[in-house]
Design an enzyme around this catalytic site. Structure first.
Site, PDB file in Angstrom:
ATOM      1  N   ASN A 228      -9.366  12.916  16.369  1.00 23.72           N
ATOM      2  CA  ASN A 228      -8.001  13.153  16.703  1.00 23.72           C
ATOM      3  C   ASN A 228      -7.582  12.216  17.859  1.00 23.72           C
ATOM      4  O   ASN A 228      -6.604  12.252  18.492  1.00 23.72           O
ATOM      5  CB  ASN A 228      -7.440  14.415  16.814  1.00 23.72           C
ATOM      6  CG  ASN A 228      -8.550  15.178  18.120  1.00 23.72           C
ATOM      7  OD1 ASN A 228      -9.508  14.709  18.644  1.00 23.72           O
ATOM      8  ND2 ASN A 228      -7.890  16.421  18.686  1.00 23.72           N
ATOM      9  N   CYS A 229      -8.536  11.333  18.431  1.00 27.08           N
ATOM     10  CA  CYS A 229      -8.298  10.523  19.619  1.00 27.08           C
ATOM     11  C   CYS A 229      -7.606   9.537  19.396  1.00 27.08           C
ATOM     12  O   CYS A 229      -7.964   8.651  18.197  1.00 27.08           O
ATOM     13  CB  CYS A 229      -9.601  10.200  20.211  1.00 27.08           C
ATOM     14  SG  CYS A 229      -9.550   8.991  21.619  1.00 27.08           S
ATOM     15  N   ASP A 230      -6.383   9.331  19.757  1.00 31.72           N
ATOM     16  CA  ASP A 230      -5.605   8.056  19.619  1.00 31.72           C
ATOM     17  C   ASP A 230      -6.471   6.469  19.704  1.00 31.72           C
ATOM     18  O   ASP A 230      -6.064   5.961  18.857  1.00 31.72           O
ATOM     19  CB  ASP A 230      -4.336   7.793  20.611  1.00 31.72           C
ATOM     20  CG  ASP A 230      -3.530   8.947  20.430  1.00 31.72           C
ATOM     21  OD1 ASP A 230      -3.610   9.531  19.299  1.00 31.72           O
ATOM     22  OD2 ASP A 230      -2.536   9.084  20.994  1.00 31.72           O
TER      23      ASP A 230
ATOM     24  N   LYS B 243      -8.296   6.343  16.497  1.00 30.21           N
ATOM     25  CA  LYS B 243      -7.486   6.101  15.429  1.00 30.21           C
ATOM     26  C   LYS B 243      -7.025   4.595  15.307  1.00 30.21           C
ATOM     27  O   LYS B 243      -7.231   3.944  14.156  1.00 30.21           O
ATOM     28  CB  LYS B 243      -6.113   6.753  15.410  1.00 30.21           C
ATOM     29  CG  LYS B 243      -6.636   8.500  14.959  1.00 30.21           C
ATOM     30  CD  LYS B 243      -5.238   9.172  15.161  1.00 30.21           C
ATOM     31  CE  LYS B 243      -5.649  10.570  15.028  1.00 30.21           C
ATOM     32  NZ  LYS B 243      -4.129  11.363  15.397  1.00 30.21           N
TER      33      LYS B 243
END
Length: 117
Positions: A11-13, A16
């Site tokens: 879920n880390c930008d 991603k």
């Protein structure tokens, strides 16, 4: 291209963005989720040997700021920093991209292009 492994949390930008970059450039990668799979002492020791503690330990994170000062002081030594990062994987900067015995830490399109294209 050799095996490329991205270490991080899904879920880390920045993780991603890294996946998006590799997908756009049609490069296959493996993913290691430290939240689910943990991280070994040997792996962290190896990374620190390649880049130094400051490049791996995220002292700007919320997790770091919430640690008591006595816990933060452990990071003054390599073994203490490794212990902290194994117990709190959110303290590891993201992503860590491992390939050919090297690593890249963080998301930087210029470095990704230089190393993988």
């Amino acid at each position: 291209m050799t095996n490329i492994t991205i270490y991080g949390i899904p879920n880390c930008d920045l993780v991603k963005k890294t996946f998006t970059w590799f997908n756009k450039n049609e490069l296959a990668v493996q993913f290691h989720d430290y939240k689910k799979e943990g991280i070994s002492k040997n792996k962290l020791d190896s990374w620190i040997g390649l880049t130094g503690i400051e490049k791996i330990l995220n002292k700007r994170s919320t997790t770091w700021r919430e640690l008591p000062a006595a816990e933060q002081e452990k990071a003054a030594t390599k073994d203490g920093a490794i212990e902290l990062m194994r117990a709190n994987t959110s303290l590891i900067k993201r992503p860590v991209i491992e390939y050919q015995g090297k690593i890249l830490v963080g998301y930087d399109e210029t470095s990704l292009a230089k190393n993988f294209l």
